[in-house]
Design an enzyme around this catalytic site. Structure first.
Site, PDB file in Angstrom:
ATOM      1  N   LYS A  22       0.836  -1.212   0.000  1.00  0.00           N
ATOM      2  CA  LYS A  22       0.000   0.000   0.000  1.00  0.00           C
ATOM      3  C   LYS A  22       0.868   1.258   0.000  1.00  0.00           C
ATOM      4  O   LYS A  22       0.642   2.184  -0.779  1.00  0.00           O
ATOM      5  CB  LYS A  22      -0.899   0.008   1.245  1.00  0.00           C
ATOM      6  CG  LYS A  22      -1.572   1.349   1.502  1.00  0.00           C
ATOM      7  CD  LYS A  22      -2.448   1.342   2.735  1.00  0.00           C
ATOM      8  CE  LYS A  22      -1.775   1.594   4.047  1.00  0.00           C
ATOM      9  NZ  LYS A  22      -1.487   2.987   4.395  1.00  0.00           N
ATOM     10  N   ASN A  23       1.852   1.302   0.899  1.00  0.00           N
ATOM     11  CA  ASN A  23       2.595   2.552   1.061  1.00  0.00           C
ATOM     12  C   ASN A  23       3.621   2.804  -0.045  1.00  0.00           C
ATOM     13  O   ASN A  23       4.276   3.841  -0.069  1.00  0.00           O
ATOM     14  CB  ASN A  23       3.226   2.614   2.463  1.00  0.00           C
ATOM     15  CG  ASN A  23       2.153   2.768   3.537  1.00  0.00           C
ATOM     16  OD1 ASN A  23       1.010   3.121   3.232  1.00  0.00           O
ATOM     17  ND2 ASN A  23       2.507   2.482   4.780  1.00  0.00           N
ATOM     18  N   CYS A 116      -5.309   7.709   8.967  1.00  0.00           N
ATOM     19  CA  CYS A 116      -5.697   7.188  10.277  1.00  0.00           C
ATOM     20  C   CYS A 116      -5.338   8.192  11.364  1.00  0.00           C
ATOM     21  O   CYS A 116      -4.325   8.887  11.270  1.00  0.00           O
ATOM     22  CB  CYS A 116      -4.984   5.860  10.545  1.00  0.00           C
ATOM     23  SG  CYS A 116      -5.681   4.485   9.621  1.00  0.00           S
ATOM     24  N   ARG A 121      -0.443  14.746  13.066  1.00  0.00           N
ATOM     25  CA  ARG A 121       0.350  14.328  11.893  1.00  0.00           C
ATOM     26  C   ARG A 121       0.599  15.567  11.034  1.00  0.00           C
ATOM     27  O   ARG A 121       0.016  15.731   9.961  1.00  0.00           O
ATOM     28  CB  ARG A 121      -0.374  13.230  11.101  1.00  0.00           C
ATOM     29  CG  ARG A 121      -0.552  11.962  11.907  1.00  0.00           C
ATOM     30  CD  ARG A 121      -1.210  10.855  11.123  1.00  0.00           C
ATOM     31  NE  ARG A 121      -0.322  10.190  10.193  1.00  0.00           N
ATOM     32  CZ  ARG A 121      -0.673   9.164   9.424  1.00  0.00           C
ATOM     33  NH1 ARG A 121      -1.901   8.696   9.461  1.00  0.00           N
ATOM     34  NH2 ARG A 121       0.201   8.603   8.604  1.00  0.00           N
ATOM     35  N   ASP A 306       3.979   0.376  12.284  1.00  0.00           N
ATOM     36  CA  ASP A 306       2.791  -0.261  11.710  1.00  0.00           C
ATOM     37  C   ASP A 306       2.637  -1.717  12.166  1.00  0.00           C
ATOM     38  O   ASP A 306       1.557  -2.295  12.037  1.00  0.00           O
ATOM     39  CB  ASP A 306       2.838  -0.220  10.170  1.00  0.00           C
ATOM     40  CG  ASP A 306       2.740   1.200   9.649  1.00  0.00           C
ATOM     41  OD1 ASP A 306       2.369   2.093  10.420  1.00  0.00           O
ATOM     42  OD2 ASP A 306       3.047   1.404   8.457  1.00  0.00           O
ATOM     43  N   ARG A 397      -8.772  -0.392   3.923  1.00  0.00           N
ATOM     44  CA  ARG A 397      -7.832   0.637   3.438  1.00  0.00           C
ATOM     45  C   ARG A 397      -6.486   0.028   3.108  1.00  0.00           C
ATOM     46  O   ARG A 397      -5.759   0.552   2.263  1.00  0.00           O
ATOM     47  CB  ARG A 397      -7.582   1.686   4.532  1.00  0.00           C
ATOM     48  CG  ARG A 397      -8.795   2.440   4.946  1.00  0.00           C
ATOM     49  CD  ARG A 397      -8.431   3.434   5.986  1.00  0.00           C
ATOM     50  NE  ARG A 397      -7.668   4.487   5.343  1.00  0.00           N
ATOM     51  CZ  ARG A 397      -7.646   5.735   5.730  1.00  0.00           C
ATOM     52  NH1 ARG A 397      -8.329   6.102   6.789  1.00  0.00           N
ATOM     53  NH2 ARG A 397      -6.946   6.627   5.096  1.00  0.00           N
TER      54      ARG A 397
HETATM   55  N1  EPU Z   1       6.140  14.398  11.185  1.00  0.00           N
HETATM   56  C1  EPU Z   1       6.239  15.736  11.508  1.00  0.00           C
HETATM   57  N2  EPU Z   1       6.200  16.667  10.493  1.00  0.00           N
HETATM   58  C2  EPU Z   1       6.058  16.298   9.193  1.00  0.00           C
HETATM   59  C3  EPU Z   1       5.951  14.933   8.863  1.00  0.00           C
HETATM   60  C4  EPU Z   1       5.987  13.994   9.879  1.00  0.00           C
HETATM   61  O1  EPU Z   1       6.365  16.091  12.689  1.00  0.00           O
HETATM   62  O2  EPU Z   1       6.030  17.192   8.321  1.00  0.00           O
HETATM   63  C5  EPU Z   1       6.170  13.395  12.256  1.00  0.00           C
HETATM   64  C6  EPU Z   1       4.814  12.671  12.355  1.00  0.00           C
HETATM   65  O3  EPU Z   1       3.890  13.385  13.138  1.00  0.00           O
HETATM   66  C7  EPU Z   1       5.211  11.336  12.967  1.00  0.00           C
HETATM   67  C8  EPU Z   1       6.620  11.111  12.397  1.00  0.00           C
HETATM   68  O4  EPU Z   1       7.076  12.372  11.919  1.00  0.00           O
HETATM   69  O5  EPU Z   1       5.277  11.475  14.357  1.00  0.00           O
HETATM   70  C9  EPU Z   1       6.699  10.092  11.274  1.00  0.00           C
HETATM   71  O6  EPU Z   1       5.779  10.447  10.264  1.00  0.00           O
HETATM   72  P1  EPU Z   1       6.007  10.121   8.716  1.00  0.00           P
HETATM   73  O7  EPU Z   1       5.909  11.388   7.952  1.00  0.00           O
HETATM   74  O8  EPU Z   1       7.227   9.283   8.549  1.00  0.00           O
HETATM   75  O9  EPU Z   1       4.738   9.202   8.411  1.00  0.00           O
HETATM   76  P2  EPU Z   1       3.731   9.320   7.200  1.00  0.00           P
HETATM   77  O10 EPU Z   1       4.449   9.602   5.945  1.00  0.00           O
HETATM   78  O11 EPU Z   1       2.596  10.190   7.590  1.00  0.00           O
HETATM   79  C10 EPU Z   1       3.948   6.790   6.614  1.00  0.00           C
HETATM   80  C11 EPU Z   1       2.995   5.643   6.428  1.00  0.00           C
HETATM   81  C12 EPU Z   1       2.447   5.213   7.769  1.00  0.00           C
HETATM   82  C13 EPU Z   1       3.605   4.824   8.672  1.00  0.00           C
HETATM   83  C14 EPU Z   1       4.596   5.992   8.800  1.00  0.00           C
HETATM   84  C15 EPU Z   1       5.836   5.656   9.605  1.00  0.00           C
HETATM   85  C16 EPU Z   1       2.083   6.091   4.238  1.00  0.00           C
HETATM   86  C17 EPU Z   1       0.904   6.456   3.433  1.00  0.00           C
HETATM   87  N3  EPU Z   1       1.909   6.067   5.562  1.00  0.00           N
HETATM   88  O12 EPU Z   1       3.175   7.835   7.186  1.00  0.00           O
HETATM   89  O13 EPU Z   1       1.642   4.072   7.517  1.00  0.00           O
HETATM   90  O14 EPU Z   1       3.111   4.506   9.961  1.00  0.00           O
HETATM   91  O15 EPU Z   1       5.012   6.390   7.479  1.00  0.00           O
HETATM   92  O16 EPU Z   1       6.486   4.568   9.075  1.00  0.00           O
HETATM   93  O17 EPU Z   1       3.150   5.814   3.715  1.00  0.00           O
HETATM   94  C18 EPU Z   1      -0.148   2.583   7.828  1.00  0.00           C
HETATM   95  O18 EPU Z   1       0.163   2.041   6.751  1.00  0.00           O
HETATM   96  O19 EPU Z   1      -0.994   2.083   8.630  1.00  0.00           O
HETATM   97  C19 EPU Z   1       0.482   3.861   8.209  1.00  0.00           C
HETATM   98  C20 EPU Z   1      -0.004   4.662   9.136  1.00  0.00           C
END
Ligand code: EPU
Length: 416
Positions: A22-23, A116, A121, A306, A397
């Site tokens: 998915k990701n 989610c 976030r 995850d 999802r």
């Molecule tokens: N963060 C910030 N500022 C930003 C971006 C992130 O403070 O501008 C913080 C977030 O709040 C969080 C941490 O950095 O505490 C990590 O967030 P990240 O940006 O790495 O996560 P994401 O891109 O929002 C993706 C996956 C998530 C997975 C996380 C961590 C996708 C679509 N989602 O989220 O997947 O948990 O990386 O590995 O790629 C899932 O599949 O169930 C899922 C939630």
């Protein structure tokens, strides 16, 4: 309203091919807008998050066709760079359209992304990276209006957190900038490597994904490309946790074991017998999992956030005590109260959860996020009696065939 009815206590046995990730597929679909012409993406799972992304592509004017696990996106007809709030709010990964549209059209207008609820976030790191590359980003009435101020130019971007989404957005924007962009402190997840592979297939010059430093030599002409998405390490981790909970043995194919090193090492320490091959993992579990050293979630290659909920579910019906420390998201223990309804003994204090394994019983429980809902299914497979797990919409999802895959392994599970 759908729910899973699961009667626990049956060991699992058999073989499964793991769905595409998915990701990976979500940012890769966003990347298809970078070039005119038809890109072909294989191994795409049928998920509601994928359908929502296809909805965004169609709305932007792209022609989209889905046949089996192959998706074709023709971005020649792209005619808009605005994404309506409703579609943006359906998933987190919609934010990667910001970098992709900025590269292709020199501007984008969209709302904050959904996804989610796991605590705050923010997307400050995404916006900071785009601003450094030369974009003007205005926030008006909850919408982001992003325009390139003249020519966008490559820069050194230092991410203070190795954010997956910010790394992807920076990569997508940087391929459209002139000059060299270096992303320092980049996320190292396998999905970032997969995005790099697709961008390279499109003609981009980019190196370093999988390490903390990614270098993009921007401004190269891009063309559509064909790509096969990697296997979903989180779906694989969930099936392994299910076997850890219910016992039995399973052989998974279509997944790269090195993407799951941290998860496999915890399961082995807990007593599972694991063998890996080229694109395959087999696991046998004769006795309940026993407690292990603390499991601390961390960016890749650390233990993935995850997989925290499904693994916690497996330990909650094992033996001994295990401590979890959730370092990635502030509020990712939504499954704990529901596991407690099934008899689980889990004490939470802030980021720390201490799980003491015991025999669980069936209950009516509700998932409130994707991995948390999957964790409830894992626990129900081991619990005595019947469970009703609602919150199926979260599971859809991210898992293509969770119920039929588990049923094929011998689980008594029905979607009603
Ligand atoms: N963060 C910030 N500022 C930003 C971006 C992130 O403070 O501008 C913080 C977030 O709040 C969080 C941490 O950095 O505490 C990590 O967030 P990240 O940006 O790495 O996560 P994401 O891109 O929002 C993706 C996956 C998530 C997975 C996380 C961590 C996708 C679509 N989602 O989220 O997947 O948990 O990386 O590995 O790629 C899932 O599949 O169930 C899922 C939630």
């Amino acid at each position: 309203m759908c729910e899973y009815r699961i009667t626990g206590g049956r060991p699992l046995a058999g073989r499964l091919t793991v769905q595409g990730a998915k990701n990976s597929v979500l940012p890769i679909l966003a990347a298809t807008v970078l070039a005119e012409g038809e890109s072909v993406i294989h191994n795409c799972p049928r998920l509601t998050d994928v359908s929502a992304t296809l909805g965004i592509l169609r709305l932007l004017g792209c022609r989209v066709a889905q046949e089996g696990s192959t998706i074709r996106v023709d971005a020649s007809t792209l005619e808009r760079n605005c994404v309506p709030d409703r579609l943006m709010g359906e998933l987190r990964s919609s934010v990667t359209f910001l970098g992709a549209l900025l590269s292709r059209c020199g501007g984008a207008e969209l709302a904050y992304p959904g996804g989610c609820q796991l605590g705050p976030r923010p997307i400050d790191l995404h916006l900071k990276a785009l601003r450094l590359l030369g974009a003007q980003v205005l926030e008006e009435g909850g919408r982001l209006i992003c325009r390139s101020r003249g020519e966008m130019r490559g820069q050194e971007l230092c991410l203070s957190i190795p954010s997956v989404g910010a790394t992807e957005n920076a990569m997508l924007a940087a391929v459209g900038c002139r000059g060299v962009t270096t992303i320092v402190g980049a996320a190292q997840e396998p999905e970032i490597e997969d995005l790099q592979a697709f961008l390279r297939a499109m003609g981009a010059e980019i190196e370093g994904a999988g390490s903390p430093m990614i270098r993009i030599f921007g401004g190269k002409p891009l063309h559509p490309a064909e790509h096969r998405v990697i296997g979903d390490r989180m779906a694989a981790a969930t099936y392994l946790c299910a076997v850890g909970a219910a016992g039995g043995c399973v052989a998974l194919s279509g997944v790269e074991p090195s993407h799951l090193t941290a998860v496999l090492s915890v399961l082995e320490e807990a007593g599972a017998d694991i063998h890996t091959g080229d694109g395959s993992i087999s696991m046998a579990c004769a006795a309940p999992l026993c407690g292990v050293r603390p499991v601390r979630t961390a960016p890749h290659p650390g233990f993935p956030t995850d997989a925290q909920a499904p693994l916690m579910a497996a330990f909650s019906c094992g033996t001994g005590t295990t401590m979890f420390v959730e370092n990635m998201f502030l509020s990712r223990y939504g499954h704990v109260g529901e596991l407690a309804r099934m008899g689980a003994d889990i004490q939470v204090d802030g980021r720390v959860a201490v799980v003491t394994g015991r025999r669980l019983h069936g209950a009516a429980v509700r998932g409130s996020d994707l991995r948390g809902a999957a964790a409830l299914v894992v626990a129900a497979l081991a619990a005595r009696g019947e469970s009703q797990v609602s919150g199926v919409e979260y599971i859809l999802r991210g898992y293509e065939n969770l119920d039929s895959d588990l049923a094929a392994l011998g689980a008594q599970i029905q979607l009603v």
